[in-house]
Design an enzyme around this catalytic site. Structure first.
Site, mmCIF file in Angstrom:
data_model
loop_
_atom_site.group_PDB
_atom_site.id
_atom_site.type_symbol
_atom_site.label_atom_id
_atom_site.label_comp_id
_atom_site.label_asym_id
_atom_site.label_seq_id
_atom_site.Cartn_x
_atom_site.Cartn_y
_atom_site.Cartn_z
ATOM 1 N N LYS A 178 0.839 -1.202 0.000
ATOM 2 C CA LYS A 178 0.000 0.000 0.000
ATOM 3 C C LYS A 178 0.874 1.252 0.000
ATOM 4 O O LYS A 178 1.621 1.498 0.950
ATOM 5 C CB LYS A 178 -0.857 0.029 1.268
ATOM 6 C CG LYS A 178 -1.827 1.200 1.297
ATOM 7 C CD LYS A 178 -2.417 1.432 2.672
ATOM 8 C CE LYS A 178 -1.668 2.462 3.468
ATOM 9 N NZ LYS A 178 -1.678 3.806 2.902
ATOM 10 N N GLU A 251 11.077 0.992 9.341
ATOM 11 C CA GLU A 251 12.016 2.088 9.045
ATOM 12 C C GLU A 251 11.285 3.376 9.395
ATOM 13 O O GLU A 251 10.343 3.767 8.704
ATOM 14 C CB GLU A 251 12.410 2.072 7.565
ATOM 15 C CG GLU A 251 13.198 0.843 7.143
ATOM 16 C CD GLU A 251 14.621 0.796 7.703
ATOM 17 O OE1 GLU A 251 15.030 1.746 8.407
ATOM 18 O OE2 GLU A 251 15.314 -0.205 7.464
ATOM 19 N N CYS A 285 14.068 11.031 5.705
ATOM 20 C CA CYS A 285 14.239 10.461 7.046
ATOM 21 C C CYS A 285 15.647 10.725 7.557
ATOM 22 O O CYS A 285 15.846 10.974 8.736
ATOM 23 C CB CYS A 285 13.931 8.974 7.027
ATOM 24 S SG CYS A 285 14.805 8.066 5.748
ATOM 25 N N GLU A 382 11.263 16.107 14.864
ATOM 26 C CA GLU A 382 11.622 15.888 13.457
ATOM 27 C C GLU A 382 10.756 16.841 12.629
ATOM 28 O O GLU A 382 9.552 16.618 12.482
ATOM 29 C CB GLU A 382 11.321 14.427 13.067
ATOM 30 C CG GLU A 382 11.623 14.146 11.621
ATOM 31 C CD GLU A 382 11.169 12.755 11.148
ATOM 32 O OE1 GLU A 382 10.104 12.286 11.568
ATOM 33 O OE2 GLU A 382 11.897 12.175 10.331
HETATM 34 P P1 NAD Z 1 3.079 8.007 8.141
HETATM 35 O O1 NAD Z 1 3.532 7.149 9.284
HETATM 36 O O2 NAD Z 1 2.058 9.035 8.397
HETATM 37 O O3 NAD Z 1 2.486 7.095 6.959
HETATM 38 C C1 NAD Z 1 3.245 6.073 6.347
HETATM 39 C C2 NAD Z 1 2.289 5.035 5.775
HETATM 40 O O4 NAD Z 1 1.588 4.398 6.837
HETATM 41 C C3 NAD Z 1 1.223 5.606 4.829
HETATM 42 O O5 NAD Z 1 1.059 4.720 3.739
HETATM 43 C C4 NAD Z 1 -0.005 5.629 5.718
HETATM 44 O O6 NAD Z 1 -1.233 5.574 4.993
HETATM 45 C C5 NAD Z 1 0.194 4.374 6.560
HETATM 46 N N1 NAD Z 1 -0.519 4.353 7.848
HETATM 47 C C6 NAD Z 1 -0.970 5.387 8.576
HETATM 48 N N2 NAD Z 1 -1.560 4.947 9.717
HETATM 49 C C7 NAD Z 1 -1.455 3.598 9.711
HETATM 50 C C8 NAD Z 1 -1.826 2.559 10.629
HETATM 51 N N3 NAD Z 1 -2.449 2.825 11.779
HETATM 52 N N4 NAD Z 1 -1.512 1.291 10.310
HETATM 53 C C9 NAD Z 1 -0.851 0.994 9.169
HETATM 54 N N5 NAD Z 1 -0.499 1.925 8.254
HETATM 55 C C10 NAD Z 1 -0.779 3.213 8.530
HETATM 56 O O7 NAD Z 1 4.426 8.611 7.534
HETATM 57 P P2 NAD Z 1 4.563 9.703 6.355
HETATM 58 O O8 NAD Z 1 4.112 11.001 6.913
HETATM 59 O O9 NAD Z 1 3.953 9.152 5.122
HETATM 60 O O10 NAD Z 1 6.144 9.711 6.138
HETATM 61 C C11 NAD Z 1 7.006 10.517 6.861
HETATM 62 C C12 NAD Z 1 7.710 9.743 7.958
HETATM 63 O O11 NAD Z 1 8.346 8.593 7.414
HETATM 64 C C13 NAD Z 1 8.814 10.545 8.622
HETATM 65 O O12 NAD Z 1 8.767 10.348 10.023
HETATM 66 C C14 NAD Z 1 10.086 9.951 8.061
HETATM 67 O O13 NAD Z 1 11.228 10.143 8.863
HETATM 68 C C15 NAD Z 1 9.694 8.521 7.906
HETATM 69 N N6 NAD Z 1 10.544 7.846 6.926
HETATM 70 C C16 NAD Z 1 11.451 6.927 7.373
HETATM 71 C C17 NAD Z 1 12.311 6.310 6.475
HETATM 72 C C18 NAD Z 1 13.324 5.305 6.931
HETATM 73 O O14 NAD Z 1 13.845 4.574 6.099
HETATM 74 N N7 NAD Z 1 13.641 5.211 8.208
HETATM 75 C C19 NAD Z 1 12.244 6.623 5.118
HETATM 76 C C20 NAD Z 1 11.307 7.568 4.698
HETATM 77 C C21 NAD Z 1 10.452 8.164 5.616
#
Ligand code: NAD
Length: 480
Positions: A178, A251, A285, A382
């Site tokens: 997804k 991640e 990230c 962050e």
């Molecule tokens: P997010 O956690 O809001 O969403 C990520 C994904 O999770 C989306 O597809 C979302 O629809 C889904 N999601 C949301 N709630 C959920 C739930 N309860 N259960 C399962 N899935 C759910 O993150 P974002 O705002 O899309 O991305 C930004 C964040 O991602 C930042 O904190 C960034 O640091 C992190 N990030 C980490 C890495 C890494 O490799 N460590 C890489 C890229 C981004």
């Protein structure tokens, strides 16, 4: 609906990929171009029933997929890279329009997606012979887990999907993935193209909201979740995954420190420091999110960074000279705007930037904040937007303690001419990756993962591939 990505057309509407078919949903969302705030097109929002169909298809396909010789699975994964390459320009433009990044950044991501498909397709985990002694044999082998659920964020939508899809499939799993509802298009299109190569049910791509993500993580027929996103959501994923003790790779977020030692030439490193913090409009990230500078060079570094920032073109990624795009969505724009507002109210000093623009598009100017207190929001949180605090230090022990004073532990960097000294500091930073005098080097054979609350497990390298496997030890002995 027809999508015109400036001359390269995708003629058909975006579809879910379920059981080898393009599938639509009565419910749709709308993808928005963050540089213009204009709609790009509608995309399907998968229903719970469609998720059930996808998981059932993935289960049906899995045994045959695992029985397919690994060389054939590898070939198919490599061909996924060819499919992206055949549409490279269209993917690049689509990524610019749905994510907002500049052309160079989009080219990097699409090129990286091709490269990862091809390189991960060369990886495999050999059986480990522990004992072979006449008829006695002990062998540890790597077996697929079954159906893997992948969930990705909006900052690098295609590359981070490929980081999951390629190893999961090479290892013999099938998948339901997804993308973020903010950036579903490249991933949906990739799923549709993959139908040309993969057997039905091996890769199912379903776009949808956070509820769809939760249904995936709770589903008892899914054996593993590979999730990239925020730490807050990662915690929820871990809770939901407890249902059937799913394997997890998480991640998550970061608050990466960079430490600048007193022996640097400020002018010489300003450009690299700038991009360490602001690449992808700081929606990275592993962006440097706290810049600790020794007091001997603090004023020089601050001046040179501000001077370099003034040369960087912020705008619509479709314009050839744009180096930084907008934030990807309104939610993130509002969050970062609020952070700036709070910083202003707290009386912090802006070296450059500070005020969101009010023209169309989610643009926040590059903002450097001058030595704020360690407990300021812009230091502790962050930001995930182009706001960088510069923090002055005198003592190495003190700066190591301050750098480690966070529940995050994703990455870090140390900058200094004396690389031995820099490395001694790097080894004491609590983070999964520490770069010295550079940043953001990733490769299919380099392990990447967070310490502390930045994650669980590893992506990339054979360690990452192993996370898509169970280990099975087979011990045999001859009967007399
Ligand atoms: P997010 O956690 O809001 O969403 C990520 C994904 O999770 C989306 O597809 C979302 O629809 C889904 N999601 C949301 N709630 C959920 C739930 N309860 N259960 C399962 N899935 C759910 O993150 P974002 O705002 O899309 O991305 C930004 C964040 O991602 C930042 O904190 C960034 O640091 C992190 N990030 C980490 C890495 C890494 O490799 N460590 C890489 C890229 C981004």
């Amino acid at each position: 609906m027809t999508l015109d990505t400036n001359g390269t057309m995708k003629q058909t509407p975006y579809a879910l990929t379920i059981n080898g078919q393009r599938v639509f949903s009565p419910e749709t969302g709308q993808a928005i171009n963050p540089a213009t705030e204009q709609p790009i097109c509608d995309f399907p929002l998968a229903s719970r029933d469609q998720l059930e169909q996808a998981i059932a298809a993935a289960r049906r396909a899995q045994l045959a997929w695992a029985d397919t010789p690994i060389t054939e699975r590898q070939q198919m994964v490599s061909k996924l890279g060819d499919l992206i390459e055949q549409n490279q320009e269209a993917f690049t433009k689509l990524l610019i329009s749905e994510q907002g990044k500049g052309r160079a950044a989009a080219e990097w991501e699409i090129g990286g997606s091709i490269y990862w498909c091809r390189e991960v397709a060369k990886q495999s985990l050999e059986d480990e012979v522990v004992v072979r002694n006449g008829d006695d044999e002990i062998v540890t082998r790597y077996t697929p887990i079954g159906v893997v659920g992948g969930i990705t964020p909006w900052n690098f939508p295609l590359l981070l999907a490929v980081w999951k899809i390629a190893p999961a499939l090479v290892a013999g799993n099938t998948m339901v993935l997804k993308p973020s509802p903010y950036t579903p298009l490249c991933t949906l299109w990739f799923g549709e193209l993959a139908l040309q190569v993969l057997p039905p049910g091996v890769l199912n791509i379903l776009s949808g909201g956070n509820d769809l993500g939760q249904w995936i993580t709770e589903h008892p027929a899914i054996g593993k979740i590979s999730f990239t996103g925020s730490t807050a959501t990662g915690r929820r994923v871990m809770q939901s995954a407890a249902v059937n003790l799913k394997r997890l790779t998480l991640e998550l977020g970061g608050n990466d420190p960079a430490i600048v030692l007193p022996d640097v030439d400020a002018k010489a490193i300003a450009k690299d420091l700038f991009w360490a913090a602001f690449a992808n409009s700081a929606q990275f990230c592993v962006a440097c999110k706290r810049l600790y500078v020794h007091e001997a060079v603090y004023d020089d570094v601050a001046r040179e960074l501000a001077a370099y920032a003034a040369t960087v073109k912020v705008g619509d990624g479709m314009e050839a000279d744009t180096q930084l795009g907008p934030l990807q969505n309104k939610m993130q724009y509002d969050r970062v705007s609020q952070l700036l507002e709070d910083s202003r109210k707290a009386g912090l000093n802006f070296l450059t930037g500070g005020a969101p623009t009010h023209k169309p598009g989610y643009f926040i100017p590059v903002t450097l904040i001058d030595n704020p207190p360690d407990d300021s929001r812009c230091v502790v949180e962050e930001a995930f937007g182009p706001v960088l605090p510069l923090l002055k230090y005198r003592d190495v022990e003190d700066v190591i303690a301050r750098a480690n004073n966070t529940h995050y532990g994703l990455a870090a960097s140390v900058w200094g001419r004396d690389t031995a000294k820099a490395e001694a500091i790097a080894r004491r930073i609590e983070a999964g990756t520490v770069w010295i005098n550079h940043v953001h080097v990733f490769a299919p054979n380099i392990a990447f993962g967070g310490h502390k609350q930045s994650g669980v497990g590893i992506e990339n390298s054979l360690h990452g591939l192993a996370e898509y496997c169970n280990m099975q030890t087979v011990m045999s002995k001859a009967l007399p």
